[in-house]
Design a protein around this motif. Structure first.
Motif, PDB file in Angstrom:
ATOM      1  N   ASN B 180       0.803  -1.219   0.000  1.00  0.00           N
ATOM      2  CA  ASN B 180       0.000   0.000   0.000  1.00  0.00           C
ATOM      3  C   ASN B 180       0.832   1.263   0.000  1.00  0.00           C
ATOM      4  N   GLN B 195       3.913   6.818   4.287  1.00  0.00           N
ATOM      5  CA  GLN B 195       2.632   6.284   4.768  1.00  0.00           C
ATOM      6  C   GLN B 195       2.333   6.819   6.163  1.00  0.00           C
ATOM      7  N   ARG B 219      -1.525   6.545   1.090  1.00  0.00           N
ATOM      8  CA  ARG B 219      -1.734   5.091   1.106  1.00  0.00           C
ATOM      9  C   ARG B 219      -2.273   4.654  -0.246  1.00  0.00           C
TER      10      ARG B 219
END
Lengths: 443, 443
Positions: B180, B195, B219
């Motif tokens: 992600n 992130q 993300r």
């Protein structure tokens, strides 16, 4: 059911507050890392690092016998002691340790000492070890001051009726255009990293009249100089209903004055550590771009090579002349040529080859670019076409113009550049906690 | 030499200040966009949009004859008038226009009205027109409140001895790992978009003991849900010298209480516009993960499918039960299984399958993840290896541990999630000025 109580939150130990509240006679419990140990034979001085300062503690008697053999620099300790006057210690105070617990010990000694005024290794080495180099008092002071600048930038603008905004850093178009933009794959589409919040802050003038943002911006510039970073912090504001661009200059002048007043008041220790001379900015001289160029050419007997832009050397020389003539560390250079300013810059109605824009130079370096923007839809579309741009690529941006925008303008300040010149550095990377340049992406 | 004077900076017109200062009897000059025109035959009501509110103005007599034919909604005007009491108007006030200048006119009428309480079109359409949809009073109020939350998050933590930091958004490694994460080419190297500021805020605990950051995080999650954004604002803090993770919960409780107190005090008009019910958070109930799962299974006669994580539905049900039992809109869920927490989470010494971590649920949604971190170097390296990670990939991060870190922990709050639940929305994108999801990168 168990509960977490609001009252259980504990503020950090603050030396100043403690002294004010207790007069310094009660035992105090504090904690910190052991910044430095100075052994004196049968006792030791421990310099303990607190959030915003260092306190000298005396480890003696039983506590000395018990703890000294296992104590290293960068151990984290909690201790109880009594603070008393000692004029040779920092702040004229020292803490006599009654009891101490060692909470953690480092796995290895530091690769170089961080507890002297100067950090030993060269900048590149330091940056590789940045997580620990920042424990040095000079480095800690820099970023405390930087946090103070940002805080007062926001607080001052709030008193002036500005609203804080948050623009996206992933964008479909880039404000400045050109090659200096990072791109990435965004679920099959091409996204760009924000070079500035330009479009968004202008749109938001239509919403809140006055807005500001403090955020990260990204420039894929391929030159590695002492005054460029590939990721930096931009302090932006944009305001509507201006009479002309000097309203923006006045707001910036007042903001800077307020910031320096605040630093003087709230960061005295850091200012002293860094030996910073805070500039006076009750007023800032302003000179036209063409006149600035001529002034430098005349004063230094230089030829004007590029009539459309300022060379870094010219920025330095303009600042020098202005400093001598007026005493000011700052100077606004106004009316930049339209050829070097972006499509949203408003042309000077008296001379359409110029724009109603400005830079602010601080001690020889451009730290701000700003100006009045075009607010009329047709005028904006026409200038885009003139500059060879396709208005359909800027639909969202133009939407604000199409449906009504007040006369407005704004500016962006490079936080690290402002800090670099305030700290008297010749290298901008010292003013970024974890700088990003062509060769550095880590730590 | 011309000068820009600090004193020339003009604060925005503020209705409240004006009334306090003048008692409302002096003529006032103000400016704004015409939010709405209501024609009454021989005069018109103009609702004028100020930075933080709307004022009703009366255009009558000569000014009406002169200006009304050329006046449209979203024209920007400067006007002089006298404010007097009128109980049917907003704030019980109206401004009788004596003189007016039209500063700009829109090139086209709005595609849908923004001057009603509700915005007409569906969310997707609205988001496409976001630069103008945000001129709506409900939308303006949302992001004023959001700005207020961020402001008080910072101000409260400053009173608790926290220092604001700025971590880089371009990173060489990612904190959470996994798929992600957005990646890009950085001068021939691979860079990742942050992130979270996880590694950096932990490192900075070694520098300032207590730190916070408000910044954008990214993300690359491929699911398009009502509670996910691909770019959002994370409110992070990290603090050293904690006794256990409930110190973090207490700090968050006190911070939230302070934020809601501030909103109550300073954003009364926005709170009313949005019909927000501000939660009471003097204390927040806390329940263990396992007990929370069992409570929900028992109360709702559900089977436990995944014993290691909470399903969104379970988060809702836990909140419902806790609300009924305690009246609280918030609940801490603690001691999450180690299998679902990252490598830096400290294991529970009483049961190494659990961690000293927590989530905070607010009205059925997780808005915070936090916990105590491992501070010992060897323990951190061992857990990395245990999790199948290579310690040499985390050299900079481990440097802080290697050279001494205090016991510490912290948390991250999703700003848009907090707002979404505060505003009573079922869709998170309403709480982002310019949301980013799998299908939207513009405006």
């Amino acid at each position: 059911m168990e509960y977490i109580e609001r009252e259980k939150a504990r503020p950090a130990f603050c030396l100043k507050d403690y002294l004010i509240q207790s007069g310094g006679s009660d035992p105090v419990t504090l904690h910190g890392a052991i910044h430095r140990i100075r052994d004196m034979g049968h006792f030791s001085f421990l310099l303990v690092r607190l959030p915003d300062t260092i306190i000298q503690c005396v480890l003696e008697g039983q506590a000395y016998e018990k703890h000294r053999p296992h104590l290293h620099e960068e151990c984290c300790v909690r201790l109880t002691g009594v603070i008393s006057a000692e004029e040779r210690a920092p702040h004229g105070l020292e803490c006599h340790i009654q009891d101490m617990v060692v909470l953690s010990s480092p796995a290895a000694p530091l690769p170089f000492p961080v507890n002297r005024h100067k950090i030993g290794p060269a900048l590149e080495t330091e940056l590789g070890y940045r997580p620990i180099a920042l424990r040095n008092s000079d480095r800690r002071a820099r970023f405390r001051v930087q946090a103070g600048i940002v805080q007062q930038f926001r607080n001052f603008l709030q008193t002036q009726g500005f609203t804080e905004i948050r623009s996206p850093k992933l964008q479909s178009a880039s404000a400045e255009g050109g090659a200096n933009v990072f791109s990435l794959d965004y679920f099959g589409k091409k996204a760009y990293l924000a070079q500035s919040p330009q479009f968004y802050k202008q749109m938001m003038v239509g919403v809140y009249e006055r807005v500001f943002e403090v955020g990260s911006v990204f420039r894929a510039e391929r030159h590695q100089t002492a005054r460029h970073l590939n990721e930096y912090v931009s302090l932006d504001f944009e305001m509507g209903y201006i009479d002309d661009f000097t309203d923006l200059c006045a707001m910036e002048t007042a903001m800077l004055a307020s910031v320096f007043d605040y630093l003087r008041q709230s960061f005295a220790e850091e200012i002293q550590t860094l030996k910073v001379s805070l500039p006076s900015v009750d007023r800032i001289p302003s000179i036209r771009f063409v006149e600035a160029k001529e002034l430098v050419a005349r004063t230094y007997n230089r030829k004007i090579k590029d009539p459309h832009d300022l060379e870094p050397e010219e920025e330095r020389l303009i600042s020098d002349v202005i400093k001598r003539q007026t005493g000011s560390d700052f100077v606004f250079v106004t009316h930049y040529p339209a050829s070097k300013r972006p499509f949203y810059a408003m042309n000077d109605p008296e001379n359409p080859k110029l724009t109603l824009s400005f830079d602010l130079l601080f001690r020889g370096l451009e730290i701000t670019t700003g100006g009045q923007r075009i607010h009329d839809y047709d005028e904006q579309v026409a200038k885009m076409v003139d500059k060879g741009l396709a208005p359909e690529d800027f639909k969202s941006y133009l939407m604000a113009h199409r449906h009504g925008m007040p006369p407005h303008g704004g500016l962006g300040i490079g936080l690290e550049r402002l800090c670099m010149k305030l700290f008297g550095d010749s290298q901008i990377r010292l003013s970024s906690m974890f700088p990003r340049d062509m060769g550095r992406l880590d730590p």
